[in-house]
Design a protein around this motif. Structure first.
Motif, PDB file in Angstrom:
ATOM      1  N   ASN A 184       0.838  -1.198   0.000  1.00 17.12           N
ATOM      2  CA  ASN A 184       0.000   0.000   0.000  1.00 17.12           C
ATOM      3  C   ASN A 184       0.872   1.246   0.000  1.00 17.12           C
ATOM      4  O   ASN A 184       1.811   1.344   0.797  1.00 17.12           O
ATOM      5  CB  ASN A 184      -0.859   0.035   1.275  1.00 17.12           C
ATOM      6  N   THR A 185       0.540   2.197  -0.888  1.00 16.93           N
ATOM      7  CA  THR A 185       1.222   3.485  -0.792  1.00 16.93           C
ATOM      8  C   THR A 185       0.505   4.303   0.272  1.00 16.93           C
ATOM      9  O   THR A 185      -0.575   4.843   0.030  1.00 16.93           O
ATOM     10  CB  THR A 185       1.225   4.242  -2.126  1.00 16.93           C
ATOM     11  N   SER A 186       1.095   4.327   1.452  1.00 17.18           N
ATOM     12  CA  SER A 186       0.596   5.170   2.539  1.00 17.18           C
ATOM     13  C   SER A 186       1.276   6.527   2.412  1.00 17.18           C
ATOM     14  O   SER A 186       1.409   7.069   1.311  1.00 17.18           O
ATOM     15  CB  SER A 186       0.888   4.464   3.876  1.00 17.18           C
ATOM     16  N   SER A 187       1.783   7.055   3.488  1.00 12.40           N
ATOM     17  CA  SER A 187       2.480   8.356   3.491  1.00 12.40           C
ATOM     18  C   SER A 187       3.166   8.475   4.838  1.00 12.40           C
ATOM     19  O   SER A 187       2.752   7.825   5.817  1.00 12.40           O
ATOM     20  CB  SER A 187       1.471   9.496   3.335  1.00 12.40           C
ATOM     21  N   VAL A 188       4.172   9.335   4.888  1.00  4.58           N
ATOM     22  CA  VAL A 188       4.746   9.655   6.196  1.00  4.58           C
ATOM     23  C   VAL A 188       3.641  10.172   7.121  1.00  4.58           C
ATOM     24  O   VAL A 188       3.675   9.982   8.335  1.00  4.58           O
ATOM     25  CB  VAL A 188       5.903  10.675   6.040  1.00  4.58           C
ATOM     26  N   LEU A 189       2.598  10.759   6.515  1.00  5.07           N
ATOM     27  CA  LEU A 189       1.476  11.270   7.312  1.00  5.07           C
ATOM     28  C   LEU A 189       0.565  10.150   7.810  1.00  5.07           C
ATOM     29  O   LEU A 189      -0.358  10.405   8.580  1.00  5.07           O
ATOM     30  CB  LEU A 189       0.681  12.289   6.491  1.00  5.07           C
ATOM     31  N   GLY A 190       0.824   8.920   7.380  1.00  6.05           N
ATOM     32  CA  GLY A 190       0.074   7.786   7.915  1.00  6.05           C
ATOM     33  C   GLY A 190       0.407   7.505   9.363  1.00  6.05           C
ATOM     34  O   GLY A 190      -0.350   6.846  10.073  1.00  6.05           O
ATOM     35  N   SER A 191       1.571   7.990   9.820  1.00  2.00           N
ATOM     36  CA  SER A 191       1.896   7.785  11.233  1.00  2.00           C
ATOM     37  C   SER A 191       2.327   9.072  11.941  1.00  2.00           C
ATOM     38  O   SER A 191       2.734   9.038  13.086  1.00  2.00           O
ATOM     39  CB  SER A 191       2.976   6.709  11.389  1.00  2.00           C
ATOM     40  N   ARG A 192       2.242  10.211  11.225  1.00  2.00           N
ATOM     41  CA  ARG A 192       2.571  11.503  11.843  1.00  2.00           C
ATOM     42  C   ARG A 192       1.525  12.495  11.377  1.00  2.00           C
ATOM     43  O   ARG A 192       1.366  12.670  10.174  1.00  2.00           O
ATOM     44  CB  ARG A 192       3.880  12.043  11.273  1.00  2.00           C
ATOM     45  N   VAL A 193       0.866  13.156  12.273  1.00  2.69           N
ATOM     46  CA  VAL A 193      -0.163  14.116  11.860  1.00  2.69           C
ATOM     47  C   VAL A 193       0.429  15.524  11.831  1.00  2.69           C
ATOM     48  O   VAL A 193       1.278  15.860  12.651  1.00  2.69           O
ATOM     49  CB  VAL A 193      -1.358  14.083  12.836  1.00  2.69           C
ATOM     50  N   ARG A 194       0.011  16.283  10.824  1.00  2.00           N
ATOM     51  CA  ARG A 194       0.466  17.670  10.727  1.00  2.00           C
ATOM     52  C   ARG A 194      -0.731  18.483  10.243  1.00  2.00           C
ATOM     53  O   ARG A 194      -1.494  18.005   9.406  1.00  2.00           O
ATOM     54  CB  ARG A 194       1.590  17.738   9.679  1.00  2.00           C
ATOM     55  N   GLN A 195      -0.913  19.699  10.742  1.00  8.20           N
ATOM     56  CA  GLN A 195      -2.019  20.506  10.220  1.00  8.20           C
ATOM     57  C   GLN A 195      -1.520  21.332   9.043  1.00  8.20           C
ATOM     58  O   GLN A 195      -0.341  21.701   9.045  1.00  8.20           O
ATOM     59  CB  GLN A 195      -2.664  21.336  11.348  1.00  8.20           C
ATOM     60  N   PRO A 196      -2.335  21.551   7.999  1.00 11.67           N
ATOM     61  CA  PRO A 196      -3.743  21.210   7.835  1.00 11.67           C
ATOM     62  C   PRO A 196      -3.950  19.942   6.995  1.00 11.67           C
ATOM     63  O   PRO A 196      -4.786  19.914   6.108  1.00 11.67           O
ATOM     64  CB  PRO A 196      -4.272  22.432   7.104  1.00 11.67           C
TER      65      PRO A 196
END
Ligand code: NAP
Length: 238
Positions: free
Chosen positions: A134-146
């Motif tokens: 699966n192509t996830s993202s670094v944002l799959g385990s780190r949240v950043r706004q927005p």
């Protein structure tokens, strides 16, 4: 896994990461089923890769994942790998965010991705194994706004993948998530300022960098699993 003559389905193969993965796996000797909505791009890539099979379709349509497996079966009599990669990004702060576009992203990045995962898991369980990346993202385990809604779509894939890794241990079905940082692709084409400029990430990754890492995951021996691989540009610190 020895990749030569194995069969991979690549979703989102018409540009960016998916296109680069298709080219890399072709160079490794794999046979390919490509998919996306743009017929001309699929036709061009299929010819470049020596008549790879392709299916034109919107991956959000419920029947497309099954059709992809059927295409692999009818052309190559097997399917070994699914690169579950099609995706989009919609970001924004509360006053400006387009809720309908967010929901379209959830249908693509999460609903369709889940359908691909479960459809291929069932097929692989019935056919002696296989590997879903699966192509996830670094944002799959780190949240950043927005980026919260996008991060949520990828975190959902990460959670399902980890649960399935536990459930399917010992069955020959492998599931991995790749977590790219910023990659140059068409996904930011309608952004007023490219995030590599806005965030000073120079140079960003190229799609080929992710393709190489996906091939690395696939080429591990049968007793090795890579559940998650984060890949970042050197200068990406946020
Ligand atoms: N670029 C980055 O910085 C980055 C970072 C982390 C993760 N990712 C993830 O990487 C994946 C690939 O993105 P990319 O950066 O390579 O972007 P891209 O160049 O825009 O590629 C997106 C691909 O998804 C396909 N797609 C989009 N909507 C679709 C739909 N409804 N049905 C079928 N196919 C559809 C597109 O094909 P058609 O338009 O022909 O349908 C295209 O092939 C995405 O899941 C994205 O979230 C990207």
């Amino acid at each position: 896994m020895e990749l030569r003559d194995k069969v991979a389905i690549v979703t989102g193969a018409t540009s960016g990461i998916g296109r680069a993965v298709a080219i890399n796996l072709h160079q490794a000797g794999m046979k390919l089923v490509l998919t996306g909505r743009r017929t001309n791009r699929l036709n061009e890539l299929s010819e470049t890769l020596g008549q790879a099979a392709y299916l034109v379709g919107d991956i959000v349509e419920p029947d497309v994942p099954k059709q992809l497996i059927r295409t692999a079966q009818s052309h190559f009599n097997r399917c070994d790998v699914i690169i579950n990669n099609a995706g989009m990004i919609e970001v924004g702060e509360v006053p400006d965010i387009d809720i309908e576009k967010v929901c379209a992203m959830v249908r693509l990045n999460t609903e369709a991705a889940f359908r691909v995962i479960f459809t291929s898991c069932k097929y692989f369980l019935d056919n002696g194994g296989g590997h879903i990346i699966n192509t996830s993202s670094v944002l799959g385990s780190r949240v950043r706004q927005p980026f919260g809604a996008y991060a949520g779509t990828k975190a959902a894939i990460e959670a399902l993948s980890e649960a399935l890794r536990l459930e399917l241990a010992g069955t020959g079905v492998a599931i991995s998530c790749i977590q790219p940082g910023l990659v140059m692709s068409e996904i930011y084409d309608d952004w007023p300022v490219h995030p590599s400029k806005a965030r000073g990430i120079d140079p960003p990754l190229q799609p080929e960098d992710i393709a190489r890492c996906i091939r690395f995951i696939l080429e591990q021996p049968a007793h090795v699993r890579v559940p998650r691989l984060m890949v970042l540009p050197e200068s990406q610190v946020t």
